[in-house]
Write a protein that holds these residues in place. Structure first.
Motif, short mmCIF file in Angstrom:
data_model
loop_
_atom_site.label_atom_id
_atom_site.label_comp_id
_atom_site.label_asym_id
_atom_site.label_seq_id
_atom_site.Cartn_x
_atom_site.Cartn_y
_atom_site.Cartn_z
N GLY A 34 -4.72 8.62 -4.03
CA GLY A 34 -5.37 7.37 -4.33
C GLY A 34 -5.47 7.01 -5.79
O GLY A 34 -6.14 6.07 -6.15
N VAL A 35 -4.83 7.76 -6.70
CA VAL A 35 -4.83 7.34 -8.10
C VAL A 35 -3.95 6.10 -8.21
O VAL A 35 -2.78 6.13 -7.83
CB VAL A 35 -4.32 8.45 -9.02
CG1 VAL A 35 -4.25 7.97 -10.47
CG2 VAL A 35 -5.23 9.68 -8.92
N PRO A 36 -4.46 4.98 -8.68
CA PRO A 36 -3.71 3.73 -8.62
C PRO A 36 -2.44 3.75 -9.45
O PRO A 36 -2.38 4.38 -10.51
CB PRO A 36 -4.71 2.70 -9.21
CG PRO A 36 -6.03 3.34 -9.07
CD PRO A 36 -5.80 4.80 -9.21
N ARG A 37 -1.44 3.07 -8.96
CA ARG A 37 -0.23 2.85 -9.74
C ARG A 37 -0.40 1.53 -10.47
O ARG A 37 -0.63 0.49 -9.86
CB ARG A 37 0.99 2.80 -8.83
CG ARG A 37 1.26 4.13 -8.13
CD ARG A 37 2.68 4.14 -7.60
NE ARG A 37 2.89 3.07 -6.62
CZ ARG A 37 2.69 3.21 -5.32
NH1 ARG A 37 2.24 4.32 -4.84
NH2 ARG A 37 2.93 2.20 -4.50
N VAL A 38 -0.28 1.57 -11.76
CA VAL A 38 -0.53 0.39 -12.58
C VAL A 38 0.77 -0.37 -12.78
O VAL A 38 1.81 0.22 -13.04
CB VAL A 38 -1.11 0.80 -13.95
CG1 VAL A 38 -1.34 -0.42 -14.82
CG2 VAL A 38 -2.42 1.56 -13.75
N GLN B 202 -13.18 -1.40 -5.21
CA GLN B 202 -12.10 -0.53 -4.74
C GLN B 202 -11.42 0.18 -5.91
O GLN B 202 -11.12 1.38 -5.84
CB GLN B 202 -11.08 -1.34 -3.94
CG GLN B 202 -11.59 -1.86 -2.62
CD GLN B 202 -10.63 -2.84 -1.97
OE1 GLN B 202 -9.55 -3.12 -2.51
NE2 GLN B 202 -11.02 -3.38 -0.83
N ILE B 203 -11.17 -0.56 -6.97
CA ILE B 203 -10.54 0.03 -8.16
C ILE B 203 -11.45 1.13 -8.73
O ILE B 203 -11.01 2.23 -9.04
CB ILE B 203 -10.25 -1.05 -9.21
CG1 ILE B 203 -9.20 -2.03 -8.70
CG2 ILE B 203 -9.80 -0.41 -10.53
CD1 ILE B 203 -9.06 -3.28 -9.54
N ILE C 228 -4.21 -4.83 -10.34
CA ILE C 228 -3.72 -3.46 -10.17
C ILE C 228 -3.33 -3.27 -8.71
O ILE C 228 -3.94 -3.84 -7.79
CB ILE C 228 -4.80 -2.45 -10.61
CG1 ILE C 228 -4.20 -1.08 -10.87
CG2 ILE C 228 -5.92 -2.37 -9.61
CD1 ILE C 228 -5.16 -0.13 -11.57
N ASN C 229 -2.30 -2.47 -8.48
CA ASN C 229 -1.82 -2.19 -7.14
C ASN C 229 -2.52 -0.95 -6.62
O ASN C 229 -2.34 0.14 -7.15
CB ASN C 229 -0.31 -2.00 -7.19
CG ASN C 229 0.27 -1.69 -5.81
OD1 ASN C 229 -0.40 -1.85 -4.80
ND2 ASN C 229 1.52 -1.25 -5.78
#
Length: 331
Positions: A18-22, A67-68, A327-328
Motif C-alpha cells: 500500500g505504499v503509494p506510487r507517485v 486514504q492518502i 496521487i495514485n
C-alpha cells in the motif's frame, strides 16, 4: 531454521503493502535554519533528519486525503511491527538455542532491516467542503445533525460541491475543512525524536502555527504577515481579538502520529459559524484574509511556511518538498 530463512519468511509475511506510487511531481529541497530557539527536540534516528513534504496543489475530496494519509501511516506502522517481530524472534531463538550464532551475511540483513524506517511525512491539502467528527462526538452524533451539516448553504458561494460529514479517528469534536483552508497531516514516529511525547508534539504544532502567522513573508518578501496568534486553555490558535484561526486534532498509534492542523487562509467563514466550534458556544472563527484584508495569501504559501516552521521545531535541517496534483493509490 537458519536466521536467513527466518527473516526471509518475516519479510514475505510483512511486506509493506500500500505504499503509494507517485505520478508526476516537482521536487525541491529546503534547508532550515536551526540556529534559532524554536527547536523543541531533535532526531535520534537517521531517517528523521529529513522531512518529506507532499504538497497537494489542487483541491481534493476529503476522503481521498484520508486514504492518502492512511497509506503512509500504515507504512510507518508496518515497519514498527516488522522491527518488533524481528526483536521478539531473536530473543526467543537465543533463549531456545543458547549456542545459536549469526553469520556476517545474516547479520548484515538483520541490521539493514532494523535500520529501515520511513522519513517523517507531512501532507498538505485543500479540501472540498467537509465537516468532520472527532472521537468525542462519535457516539452522540445523530442522523438529523449530519443531515443539517450536509445541507448547509454558505453565505459566499465558492464551491459547487455540497458539504459532507465524515467521522474520523482524531481527537476533538466537530471541525470543518474546505476551500481556502490549509490542512496538514503529520505522519511520524515520535520515538524518532528525543524526549518528544504527544503533549510536546501538540505544543510544537501550535507554536509552528503562531510563527507561520507572524513570519510568513508577503509583498514579494519585503514585509511579514505579522498576525499575532495566541494560545488559550483550549487546543488550537487564536488571534488577539479572541477568534480561532487554527484547529488541531491528532491521533497517535504506537507512537506514530496522524491528522494534524488546519489554518484558515481565506475560507467562507459561514461554514464554521454553522456549528459550535470546540464544543464552546462563544468561539468565533477568523482567517488570514479577515485579519489582513490588505494582502493576498493563498493556501500553498501557508503550507510551505508551516512545514518549514515545523521542521525547525523538530530540529530537522532538510525539507524535501514534492508538489503533486493528485496521487495514485492503486498498488
Amino acid at each position: 531454521m537458519s536466521f536467513g530463512l527466518l527473516f526471509k519468511n518475516i519479510l514475505n509475511k510483512n511486506e509493506l503493502k500500500g505504499v503509494p506510487r507517485v505520478g508526476r511531481v516537482q521536487a525541491f529541497s529546503y534547508a532550515t535554519d536551526l540556529s534559532s530557539s524554536t527547536r523543541k527536540t531533535q532526531p535520534v534516528d537517521e531517517s528523521a533528519k529529513a522531512i518529506r513534504h507532499l504538497q497537494f496543489t489542487k483541491r481534493l475530496p476529503f476522503e481521498k486525503g484520508l486514504q492518502i494519509q492512511e497509506k503512509f501511516a500504515k507504512a510507518q506502522l508496518d515497519i514498527k511491527e516488522l522491527h518488533a517481530k524481528i526483536r521478539r524472534r531473536l530473543i526467543k531463538l537465543r533463549e531456545e538455542n543458547v549456542n545459536t550464532t549469526i553469520n556476517d551475511s545474516e547479520k548484515q540483513v538483520i541490521n539493514s532491516i532494523l535500520s529501515m524506517k520511513p522519513n517523517p511525512i507531512i501532507l498538505t491539502f485543500e479540501f472540498d467542503p467537509t465537516y468532520t467528527g472527532g472521537k468525542r462526538i462519535k457516539k452522540t452524533m445523530t442522523q438529523e445533525q449530519i443531515a443539517r451539516f450536509e445541507s448547509f448553504v454558505p453565505s459566499r458561494v465558492i464551491s459547487d460541491v455540497m458539504p459532507k460529514f465524515v467521522q474520523v479517528e482524531r481527537g476533538g469534536q466537530v471541525t470543518y475543512h474546505g476551500p481556502g483552508q490549509m490542512v496538514a497531516y503529520i505522519i511520524m514516529d515520535l520515538k524518532s525524536f528525543h524526549n518528544f511525547p504527544a503533549r510536546f508534539f501538540v505544543s510544537g504544532l501550535e507554536e509552528s502555527v503562531i510563527r507561520t502567522l507572524k513570519y510568513l513573508k508577503i509583498d514579494d518578501g519585503r514585509q511579514l504577515l505579522n498576525i499575532d496568534g495566541k494560545l488559550t486553555g483550549e487546543t488550537g490558535v487564536w488571534t488577539v481579538d479572541e477568534k480561532k484561526i487554527a484547529s488541531l486534532g491528532i491521533n497517535v498509534r504506537r507512537s506514530v502520529t496522524s491528522h494534524g492542523v488546519s489554518i484558515n487562509v481565506n475560507p467562507d467563514l459561514s461554514y464554521m459559524t454553522n456549528f459550535e466550534m470546540c464544543g464552546l458556544p462563544d468561539v468565533l472563527p477568523t482567517s488570514i484574509e479577515e485579519q489582513r484584508p490588505d494582502v493576498s495569501i493563498n493556501v500553498q504559501n501557508v503550507a510551505v511556511k508551516f512545514v518549514n516552521e515545523l521542521a525547525k521545531t523538530l530540529g530537522v535541517s532538510t525539507v524535501e518538498r514534492m508538489q503533486l496534483d493528485d496521487i495514485n493509490l492503486e498498488v
